[in-house]
Design an enzyme around this catalytic site. Structure first.
Site, PDB file in Angstrom:
ATOM      1  N   GLU A  50      21.730 -17.641 -26.623  1.00 51.79           N
ATOM      2  CA  GLU A  50      21.199 -17.760 -27.985  1.00 51.79           C
ATOM      3  C   GLU A  50      20.242 -18.945 -28.107  1.00 51.79           C
ATOM      4  OE1 GLU A  50      21.366 -15.676 -30.317  1.00 51.79           O
ATOM      5  OE2 GLU A  50      22.896 -14.330 -29.513  1.00 51.79           O
ATOM      6  N   TYR A 133      22.916 -18.755 -37.942  1.00 53.76           N
ATOM      7  CA  TYR A 133      22.773 -17.538 -37.136  1.00 53.76           C
ATOM      8  C   TYR A 133      23.471 -17.689 -35.785  1.00 53.76           C
ATOM      9  CZ  TYR A 133      20.926 -14.583 -33.521  1.00 53.76           C
ATOM     10  OH  TYR A 133      20.840 -13.755 -32.440  1.00 53.76           O
ATOM     11  N   ASP A 151      19.139 -12.579 -38.064  1.00 53.64           N
ATOM     12  CA  ASP A 151      17.913 -13.018 -37.400  1.00 53.64           C
ATOM     13  C   ASP A 151      16.745 -12.195 -37.931  1.00 53.64           C
ATOM     14  OD1 ASP A 151      18.230 -10.526 -36.241  1.00 53.64           O
ATOM     15  OD2 ASP A 151      18.012 -11.223 -34.180  1.00 53.64           O
TER      16      ASP A 151
END
Length: 363
Positions: A50, A133, A151
């Site tokens: 991520e 997120y 996102d």
């Protein structure tokens, strides 16, 4: 009026249920998007993927993810690695604050949390470099906790299927989309649903959508009004700053003058050669006058070699224009903050992408 409101609520629930069920079915039967971290339960690997994918296309991030996992299989391996080595591995990926946060968080988890990644949303969110997120992605994928990811792909999908025209970058828009994303999330299938809606946004509900292949095109509110290309809406326009970086490769025999960028600016912690920055492109004679005045490099002590390279790099809020010169010095001079590094050791240091390429071609 009460019956009417109840009917709207029931209709909305059925609409949501139809989308969620259809999305999960599409994910099981049609989703062919492959990535090495899909289905991963190790929070370290999920976190690493991520962070790499922030501001980075998946196609570019894949090779970096594999390099990091091969070099640092565990968070403890990353935490004890020399920082220069980590930055070198990150070189070319950009947005280097991500790399600094990666190092800081790896050390914090290793030294303060006995190497155990936090297991609840609030604790993950408190880690350096992790926003809502990323915290939702880690906790839902690793632990199946009911936190919806939001996102760019998810913003796009939700804005279209619900026909939401409120700007996604406004305070109200962010609040509404957060609520809507959480409303759709099936609590017991958080990991599956979050991955599915991101994949759907990346492969079907793209900026130029493939509506003919969408399982929901009979119900999508934007598609039914032929306005899918107008969504999502953004309100703010970025102000772009222009900067001119004039680089001088100072070379004496087998050494080059190099320093590490320490100011709170782009490319913090990366290395560079002698820099003269301007708010416009400066002519060669202007630059030579400036390096003599600022760094004490006298005209009769060097020879100029041509470096036929000019380039530009677009960052989020600015554009950097580059020009390059190479000076062969008769003797080493002491320039504050710069070190003379052997040319064979240059490749061990991390440089901004454009500069790294020019050095590789001219040393």
């Amino acid at each position: 009026m009460v019956d009417s409101a109840q009917n709207i609520t029931v209709t909305n629930k059925l609409f949501i249920q139809k989308f969620v069920e259809g999305l999960l079915k599409w994910n099981r039967l049609e989703n062919s998007r492959q990535m090495p971290w899909k289905g991963e339960k190790d929070p370290y690997k999920i976190w690493l993927s991520e962070i790499i994918l922030q501001q980075t296309r998946v196609e570019q991030g894949l090779k970096y993810y594999q390099r990091f996992i091969n070099t640092y299989p565990t968070i403890q391996d990353l935490a004890k690695a020399p920082e220069n080595q980590v930055f070198k591995l990150w070189e070319g990926l950009g947005y280097y604050s991500r790399c600094r946060n990666l190092i800081s968080t790896a050390k914090f988890i290793t030294e303060e949390l006995d190497g155990v990644f936090p297991t609840d949303y609030a604790a993950v969110l408190a880690l350096k470099g992790i926003g809502p997120y990323t915290a939702a992605a880690i906790t839902s994928f690793a632990y199946n906790l009911p936190h919806a990811v939001l996102d760019g792909n998810v913003f796009r999908v939700l804005s279209r299927i619900f026909d939401i025209e409120i700007p996604i970058d406004s305070t109200l828009g962010k609040k509404i989309f957060i609520e809507k994303a959480q409303q759709l999330l099936p609590p017991k299938k958080a990991a599956e649903y979050n991955q599915a809606i991101m994949d759907f946004g990346a492969s079907i509900c793209k900026p130029s959508p493939e509506c003919a292949h969408c399982f929901f095109n009979k119900y999508c509110k934007a598609f039914l009004q032929n306005k899918q290309l107008a969504l999502p809406v953004k309100d703010k326009k970025l102000k772009i700053k222009e900067r001119w970086f004039h680089y001088f490769i100072l070379e004496h025999k087998n050494t080059v003058a190099v320093k590490q960028r320490t100011a709170k600016d782009i490319w913090h912690s990366l290395h560079e050669v002698l820099l003269v920055e301007g708010d416009k492109k400066l002519k060669q004679y202007e630059l030579l006058e400036q390096i003599e005045k600022s760094f004490g490099i006298e005209r009769n002590t060097y020879k100029i070699e041509s470096v036929p390279a000019e380039d530009a790099q677009r960052l989020t809020h600015q554009v950097i224009y580059f020009s390059f010169y190479k000076l062969l010095l008769q003797k080493k001079i002491n320039i504050p903050h710069y070190q003379w590094i052997n040319k064979k050791d240059i490749k061990q240091l991390a440089f901004p992408k454009t500069l790294q390429y020019v050095l590789s071609q001219n040393l």
